[in-house]
Write a protein that holds these residues in place. Structure first.
Motif, PDB file in Angstrom:
ATOM      1  N   THR A 138       0.842  -1.187   0.000  1.00  0.00           N
ATOM      2  CA  THR A 138       0.000   0.000   0.000  1.00  0.00           C
ATOM      3  C   THR A 138       0.880   1.241   0.000  1.00  0.00           C
ATOM      4  O   THR A 138       1.906   1.285   0.685  1.00  0.00           O
ATOM      5  CB  THR A 138      -0.954   0.020   1.210  1.00  0.00           C
ATOM      6  OG1 THR A 138      -1.700   1.234   1.207  1.00  0.00           O
ATOM      7  CG2 THR A 138      -0.183  -0.065   2.518  1.00  0.00           C
ATOM      8  N   SER A 139       0.487   2.202  -0.808  1.00  0.00           N
ATOM      9  CA  SER A 139       1.164   3.497  -0.869  1.00  0.00           C
ATOM     10  C   SER A 139       0.152   4.571  -0.485  1.00  0.00           C
ATOM     11  O   SER A 139      -0.997   4.540  -0.952  1.00  0.00           O
ATOM     12  CB  SER A 139       1.711   3.772  -2.275  1.00  0.00           C
ATOM     13  OG  SER A 139       2.567   2.732  -2.696  1.00  0.00           O
ATOM     14  N   LEU A 149      -3.211   3.762  -2.472  1.00  0.00           N
ATOM     15  CA  LEU A 149      -3.138   2.819  -3.586  1.00  0.00           C
ATOM     16  C   LEU A 149      -2.779   1.447  -3.028  1.00  0.00           C
ATOM     17  O   LEU A 149      -1.803   1.320  -2.272  1.00  0.00           O
ATOM     18  CB  LEU A 149      -2.090   3.263  -4.611  1.00  0.00           C
ATOM     19  CG  LEU A 149      -2.219   4.693  -5.154  1.00  0.00           C
ATOM     20  CD1 LEU A 149      -1.036   5.022  -6.056  1.00  0.00           C
ATOM     21  CD2 LEU A 149      -3.535   4.874  -5.900  1.00  0.00           C
ATOM     22  N   PHE A 150      -3.545   0.413  -3.397  1.00  0.00           N
ATOM     23  CA  PHE A 150      -3.327  -0.940  -2.903  1.00  0.00           C
ATOM     24  C   PHE A 150      -2.969  -1.864  -4.065  1.00  0.00           C
ATOM     25  O   PHE A 150      -3.594  -1.810  -5.127  1.00  0.00           O
ATOM     26  CB  PHE A 150      -4.584  -1.487  -2.206  1.00  0.00           C
ATOM     27  CG  PHE A 150      -4.921  -0.796  -0.916  1.00  0.00           C
ATOM     28  CD1 PHE A 150      -4.421  -1.248   0.289  1.00  0.00           C
ATOM     29  CD2 PHE A 150      -5.737   0.321  -0.915  1.00  0.00           C
ATOM     30  CE1 PHE A 150      -4.738  -0.620   1.474  1.00  0.00           C
ATOM     31  CE2 PHE A 150      -6.063   0.959   0.255  1.00  0.00           C
ATOM     32  CZ  PHE A 150      -5.561   0.497   1.453  1.00  0.00           C
ATOM     33  N   ARG A 151      -1.967  -2.708  -3.835  1.00  0.00           N
ATOM     34  CA  ARG A 151      -1.608  -3.762  -4.799  1.00  0.00           C
ATOM     35  C   ARG A 151      -1.565  -5.082  -4.026  1.00  0.00           C
ATOM     36  O   ARG A 151      -0.713  -5.263  -3.135  1.00  0.00           O
ATOM     37  CB  ARG A 151      -0.252  -3.463  -5.435  1.00  0.00           C
ATOM     38  CG  ARG A 151       0.236  -4.562  -6.376  1.00  0.00           C
ATOM     39  CD  ARG A 151      -0.589  -4.626  -7.645  1.00  0.00           C
ATOM     40  NE  ARG A 151      -0.189  -5.747  -8.495  1.00  0.00           N
ATOM     41  CZ  ARG A 151       0.812  -5.701  -9.382  1.00  0.00           C
ATOM     42  NH1 ARG A 151       1.506  -4.579  -9.512  1.00  0.00           N
ATOM     43  NH2 ARG A 151       1.087  -6.743 -10.122  1.00  0.00           N
ATOM     44  N   THR A 152      -2.488  -5.991  -4.343  1.00  0.00           N
ATOM     45  CA  THR A 152      -2.600  -7.269  -3.643  1.00  0.00           C
ATOM     46  C   THR A 152      -1.941  -8.355  -4.482  1.00  0.00           C
ATOM     47  O   THR A 152      -2.294  -8.552  -5.654  1.00  0.00           O
ATOM     48  CB  THR A 152      -4.070  -7.624  -3.376  1.00  0.00           C
ATOM     49  OG1 THR A 152      -4.676  -6.573  -2.602  1.00  0.00           O
ATOM     50  CG2 THR A 152      -4.176  -8.933  -2.612  1.00  0.00           C
ATOM     51  N   PHE A 153      -0.981  -9.069  -3.890  1.00  0.00           N
ATOM     52  CA  PHE A 153      -0.295 -10.169  -4.569  1.00  0.00           C
ATOM     53  C   PHE A 153      -0.918 -11.519  -4.217  1.00  0.00           C
ATOM     54  O   PHE A 153      -1.006 -12.405  -5.061  1.00  0.00           O
ATOM     55  CB  PHE A 153       1.191 -10.170  -4.190  1.00  0.00           C
ATOM     56  CG  PHE A 153       1.900  -8.902  -4.559  1.00  0.00           C
ATOM     57  CD1 PHE A 153       2.283  -8.655  -5.857  1.00  0.00           C
ATOM     58  CD2 PHE A 153       2.166  -7.952  -3.587  1.00  0.00           C
ATOM     59  CE1 PHE A 153       2.942  -7.484  -6.202  1.00  0.00           C
ATOM     60  CE2 PHE A 153       2.826  -6.780  -3.912  1.00  0.00           C
ATOM     61  CZ  PHE A 153       3.211  -6.544  -5.228  1.00  0.00           C
ATOM     62  N   SER A 205      -6.426  -1.410  -6.320  1.00  0.00           N
ATOM     63  CA  SER A 205      -7.519  -0.552  -5.892  1.00  0.00           C
ATOM     64  C   SER A 205      -6.954   0.773  -5.407  1.00  0.00           C
ATOM     65  O   SER A 205      -5.765   0.877  -5.068  1.00  0.00           O
ATOM     66  CB  SER A 205      -8.353  -1.215  -4.790  1.00  0.00           C
ATOM     67  OG  SER A 205      -7.535  -1.544  -3.680  1.00  0.00           O
ATOM     68  N   HIS A 206      -7.809   1.780  -5.373  1.00  0.00           N
ATOM     69  CA  HIS A 206      -7.361   3.115  -4.958  1.00  0.00           C
ATOM     70  C   HIS A 206      -8.515   3.846  -4.285  1.00  0.00           C
ATOM     71  O   HIS A 206      -9.690   3.626  -4.611  1.00  0.00           O
ATOM     72  CB  HIS A 206      -6.838   3.911  -6.161  1.00  0.00           C
ATOM     73  CG  HIS A 206      -7.776   3.917  -7.342  1.00  0.00           C
ATOM     74  ND1 HIS A 206      -8.873   4.734  -7.433  1.00  0.00           N
ATOM     75  CD2 HIS A 206      -7.764   3.169  -8.464  1.00  0.00           C
ATOM     76  CE1 HIS A 206      -9.507   4.518  -8.563  1.00  0.00           C
ATOM     77  NE2 HIS A 206      -8.855   3.560  -9.218  1.00  0.00           N
ATOM     78  N   PHE A 207      -8.165   4.724  -3.359  1.00  0.00           N
ATOM     79  CA  PHE A 207      -9.145   5.504  -2.619  1.00  0.00           C
ATOM     80  C   PHE A 207      -8.608   6.912  -2.408  1.00  0.00           C
ATOM     81  O   PHE A 207      -7.459   7.087  -1.994  1.00  0.00           O
ATOM     82  CB  PHE A 207      -9.442   4.882  -1.247  1.00  0.00           C
ATOM     83  CG  PHE A 207     -10.107   3.535  -1.321  1.00  0.00           C
ATOM     84  CD1 PHE A 207     -11.487   3.423  -1.392  1.00  0.00           C
ATOM     85  CD2 PHE A 207      -9.348   2.376  -1.326  1.00  0.00           C
ATOM     86  CE1 PHE A 207     -12.088   2.184  -1.472  1.00  0.00           C
ATOM     87  CE2 PHE A 207      -9.940   1.131  -1.401  1.00  0.00           C
ATOM     88  CZ  PHE A 207     -11.322   1.031  -1.472  1.00  0.00           C
TER      89      PHE A 207
END
Length: 227
Positions: free
Chosen positions: A110-111, A138-142, A150-152
């Motif tokens: 997550t950033s 910003l989320f990046r799921t591995f 996803s982003h919020f």
């Protein structure tokens, strides 16, 4: 805030009365800290932080930190910048965070970035801090459930209230209370995957039994609620 190495009052009695003189040891503005530890989840842990506590004439500050273990890695950069020419409690708080979480059933990165104005308030016994501004995540799921990306974009509001005795002994907690309210509001029509409102309230109360110094017994009550 580590602006000075030490500050205290020297009291003396004179024929004109009691005089109190404040003595300050400024020290260097930069502080480098290295920490190491062990626990049962992340095994070996390491943390490094660098801080400059006197940027500019109004003692703006910036802090950079790195945290690493087998389960988690984090980079955090935050600052309090006082932009007004005259001394003021109003500041800007930019913050950037990158975090990698690696657990048995999920792994993600997550950033997060936020910036906004804030201010503080004090009386003889209490202090408060307020902040409001946009927050982008910003989320990046591995591995694990959920979308791969996803982003919020949220409107973040933070309110913190604590007693001065808690604040004064923040590195050696012994008495007082601290409470923090955080609200994040976003809408799916404004760069968000979905409309989500998050509210969280956390608090801590500490009681120094019979006010011994140093304390003999400290009773603490901690709690929180979130939705």
């Amino acid at each position: 805030d580590q602006i000075f190495e030490s500050t205290h009052f020297a009291v003396s009695c004179t024929p004109q009365g009691v005089q109190a003189r404040q003595e300050i040891v400024p020290g260097p503005p930069r502080l480098l800290s290295l920490d190491f530890g062990v626990n049962t989840e992340g095994l070996l842990l390491g943390k490094a932080s660098w801080r400059n506590a006197r940027l500019g004439p109004h003692a703006s500050w910036v802090n950079l930190s790195l945290l690493g273990s087998s389960k988690e890695a984090q980079f955090l950069a935050t600052s309090h910048w006082y932009p007004l020419r005259r001394p003021s409690r109003i500041f800007l708080e930019p913050e950037v965070e990158i975090r990698h979480q690696n657990e048995n059933y999920y792994e993600y990165v997550t950033s997060r970035a936020q910036i906004g104005p804030g201010t503080t308030w004090d009386n003889q016994s209490l202090g408060a801090q307020f902040f409001v501004g946009p927050d982008l995540e910003l989320f990046r799921t591995f591995r694990g459930v959920g979308p791969s990306n996803s982003h919020f974009l949220s409107l973040a509001t933070q309110v913190q209230l604590r007693s001065h005795d808690y604040e004064y002994n923040v590195r050696d907690p012994r008495s007082g209370f601290n409470a923090a309210l955080q609200v994040n509001l976003n809408d799916q029509h404004i760069y968000s995957e979905t409309s989500v409102q998050r509210f969280s309230l956390n608090g801590e109360y500490l009681w120094n039994y019979r006010d011994y110094d140093p304390p003999l017994w400290i009773v603490g009550l901690r709690g929180g609620a979130a939705t």
